[in-house]
Design an enzyme around this catalytic site. Structure first.
Site, PDB file in Angstrom:
ATOM      1  N   HIS A   8      -5.391   8.163   0.721  1.00  0.00           N
ATOM      2  CA  HIS A   8      -3.841   8.438   0.416  1.00  0.00           C
ATOM      3  C   HIS A   8      -4.092   8.885  -1.048  1.00  0.00           C
ATOM      4  O   HIS A   8      -3.158   9.974  -1.391  1.00  0.00           O
ATOM      5  CB  HIS A   8      -2.866   7.463   0.403  1.00  0.00           C
ATOM      6  CG  HIS A   8      -2.702   6.557   1.966  1.00  0.00           C
ATOM      7  ND1 HIS A   8      -2.844   7.308   2.804  1.00  0.00           N
ATOM      8  CD2 HIS A   8      -3.114   5.226   2.448  1.00  0.00           C
ATOM      9  CE1 HIS A   8      -2.473   6.751   3.835  1.00  0.00           C
ATOM     10  NE2 HIS A   8      -3.059   5.410   3.847  1.00  0.00           N
TER      11      HIS A   8
ATOM     12  N   GLU B  29     -12.002   1.240   5.103  1.00  0.00           N
ATOM     13  CA  GLU B  29     -11.097   1.331   5.969  1.00  0.00           C
ATOM     14  C   GLU B  29     -11.259   3.138   6.162  1.00  0.00           C
ATOM     15  O   GLU B  29     -10.659   3.937   5.523  1.00  0.00           O
ATOM     16  CB  GLU B  29      -9.466   1.363   5.534  1.00  0.00           C
ATOM     17  CG  GLU B  29      -8.821   1.550   6.767  1.00  0.00           C
ATOM     18  CD  GLU B  29      -7.194   1.585   6.281  1.00  0.00           C
ATOM     19  OE1 GLU B  29      -6.413   0.529   6.790  1.00  0.00           O
ATOM     20  OE2 GLU B  29      -6.702   2.546   5.312  1.00  0.00           O
TER      21      GLU B  29
ATOM     22  N   HIS C  25      -8.775   0.101  -0.308  1.00  0.00           N
ATOM     23  CA  HIS C  25      -9.268   0.879   0.748  1.00  0.00           C
ATOM     24  C   HIS C  25     -10.411   1.921   0.395  1.00  0.00           C
ATOM     25  O   HIS C  25     -10.048   3.026  -0.253  1.00  0.00           O
ATOM     26  CB  HIS C  25      -8.212   1.297   1.717  1.00  0.00           C
ATOM     27  CG  HIS C  25      -7.717   0.231   2.365  1.00  0.00           C
ATOM     28  ND1 HIS C  25      -6.371   0.479   3.305  1.00  0.00           N
ATOM     29  CD2 HIS C  25      -8.343  -0.986   2.786  1.00  0.00           C
ATOM     30  CE1 HIS C  25      -6.119  -0.742   3.691  1.00  0.00           C
ATOM     31  NE2 HIS C  25      -7.204  -1.636   3.320  1.00  0.00           N
TER      32      HIS C  25
ATOM     33  N   GLU D 187       0.683  -1.088   0.222  1.00  0.00           N
ATOM     34  CA  GLU D 187       0.177  -0.019   0.056  1.00  0.00           C
ATOM     35  C   GLU D 187       0.715   1.316  -0.002  1.00  0.00           C
ATOM     36  O   GLU D 187       1.370   1.507   0.959  1.00  0.00           O
ATOM     37  CB  GLU D 187      -1.013  -0.140   1.173  1.00  0.00           C
ATOM     38  CG  GLU D 187      -1.660   1.349   1.311  1.00  0.00           C
ATOM     39  CD  GLU D 187      -2.690   1.011   2.585  1.00  0.00           C
ATOM     40  OE1 GLU D 187      -2.274   0.046   3.381  1.00  0.00           O
ATOM     41  OE2 GLU D 187      -3.565   2.082   2.492  1.00  0.00           O
TER      42      GLU D 187
HETATM   43  C1  LER Z   1      -2.480   3.679   7.076  1.00  0.00           C
HETATM   44  O1  LER Z   1      -2.638   5.068   6.562  1.00  0.00           O
HETATM   45  C2  LER Z   1      -3.475   2.870   5.936  1.00  0.00           C
HETATM   46  O2  LER Z   1      -4.090   3.434   5.099  1.00  0.00           O
HETATM   47  C3  LER Z   1      -3.263   1.461   6.238  1.00  0.00           C
HETATM   48  O3  LER Z   1      -4.145   0.552   5.455  1.00  0.00           O
HETATM   49  C4  LER Z   1      -1.999   0.776   6.360  1.00  0.00           C
HETATM   50  O4  LER Z   1      -1.782   0.221   7.290  1.00  0.00           O
HETATM   51 MN    MN Z   2      -5.285   2.251   4.056  1.00  0.00          MN
END
Ligand code: LER
Ligand code: MN
Length: 270
Positions: free
Chosen positions: A188, A246, A211, A152
Site C-alpha cells: 500500500h 503478506e 507487511h 492498517e
Molecule cells: C488488504 O489489502 C491488506 O493489506 C490486508 O492486510 C488488510 O486486511
Molecule cells: Mn496488508
C-alpha cells in the site's frame, strides 16, 4: 525484528495476498521448515478459526500466532466500522472484539484493515470519527491481553479513509487511541507514500507491525521496491515487531514462501 508469514483459511487464489493455506498442517509445517518466527492467520469468519487445531500446531512447531486479520468480517459478512447503519457498525465492533480475544489468548494481535470500510458518498469527517472512536475503544479492549490493536492504512483502491501512515497517526492521536499501532504494508505504501523510508521514519514511534512485500505484491525481491532501504530505516528507528510476508502465492505457495525466507536470510545476515 522477527518474521511471520500469512496463512489464509480460504481456498488459495493468485489474487489474494496470502502465501499459505488453507491447509493448516501444511502451512505450519512449511513455515517452520523455512525458519519463519510466527504465523499470521486470515480467517473468513469466526467459525472458520479452529482454535484447538491452531494452538496444537503452534505448539508443535514452536510457531506463535503473531496476528489475526479481521477482514473476513468485511469480505464475508459485509461488516465495517464506518457503515451508515449503526447496527452494522456494532456488529463489526463485536466481530473485531472476538478476534482480539482469540488472538490475545494466543499471544497475538488483531489487525484492522478492510474493516475500516470507506466513506464513499457519505460524510468523510463522520466516517473518520466513527473509525477513530472504534480504534480507541478496541485498542483499550486489547489492553487486557497486553497486545496492541493494529490499524492498517490501505491504498486508494481499497479505502478512501486512511491511505498513508501519517493519516493513521493523526487519527490515532486525535482520538487518543493510545493502544493502537500502525501496520505499515509496503505494498500500500508503494502506491500512496512519497517515499517509503521517509514515511517509516516520520511514523516510526507508532509502527507496530509490517507487511513486508514487494511493489507488485509478490514476495520481497520479486518487484521493484527498495525493500533494503525500508528495512534499514525500520532497523535504524528501532522497530522490534514482525515483518510479516503478506504476498500473493506466486508463482506458487512454496516458491513465494522460499523467496521471502531467502530474502530475510540475506537481510538479517547483512
Ligand atoms: C488488504 O489489502 C491488506 O493489506 C490486508 O492486510 C488488510 O486486511
Ligand atoms: Mn496488508
Amino acid at each position: 525484528m522477527k518474521t511471520a508469514i500469512t496463512l489464509s483459511l480460504l481456498p488459495s487464489r493468485p489474487s489474494m495476498p496470502f502465501v499459505l493455506g488453507p491447509d493448516l498442517e501444511e502451512g505450519f509445517a512449511l513455515a517452520a521448515e523455512l525458519g519463519f518466527d510466527a504465523i499470521e492467520i486470515f480467517p473468513p469468519s469466526l467459525k472458520a478459526l479452529d482454535r484447538p487445531k491452531i494452538e496444537k500446531l503452534s505448539q508443535h512447531h514452536s510457531l506463535p500466532v503473531s496476528t489475526i486479520g479481521t477482514g473476513g468480517g468485511a469480505v464475508s459478512q459485509g461488516l465495517t466500522l464506518t457503515d451508515a447503519d449503526a447496527d452494522i457498525r456494532k456488529q463489526a465492533t463485536a466481530y473485531i472484539r472476538n478476534i482480539i480475544e482469540i488472538a490475545g489468548d494466543m499471544g497475538g494481535s488483531a489487525i484492522i484493515g478492510s474493516m475500516q470500510g470507506r466513506a464513499g458518498t457519505g460524510d468523510l469527517a463522520e466516517s473518520l470519527n466513527w473509525l477513530g472512536n472504534s480504534l480507541a475503544e478496541l485498542g483499550e479492549y486489547a489492553k487486557q491481553w497486553n497486545q496492541p490493536l493494529l490499524f492498517e492504512p490501505l491504498n486508494r483502491y481499497e479505502s478512501d479513509l486512511v491511505n498513508r501512515l501519517d493519516q493513521a497517526v493523526t487519527l490515532i492521536e486525535s482520538h487518543e487511541a493510545t493502544n493502537t499501532k500502525v501496520l505499515a504494508d509496503l505494498f500500500h505504501m508503494n502506491i500512496e507514500e512519497i517515499c517509503i523510508a521517509a514515511a517509516i521514519e516520520q511514523s516510526a514511534a507508532h509502527i507496530g507491525h509490517v507487511h513486508f512485500v514487494d511493489s507488485n505484491r509478490w514476495s520481497a525481491g520479486c518487484g521493484h521496491s527498495d525493500l533494503k532501504n525500508a528495512y534499514d530505516k525500520l532497523q535504524e528507528t528501532g522497530f522490534q515487531g514482525f515483518l510479516a510476508v503478506e504476498a500473493f502465492p506466486l508463482p506458487d505457495q512454496r516458491t513465494a514462501a522460499e523467496n521471502a525466507a531467502n530474502y530475510f536470510q540475506n537481510l538479517l545476515s547483512s
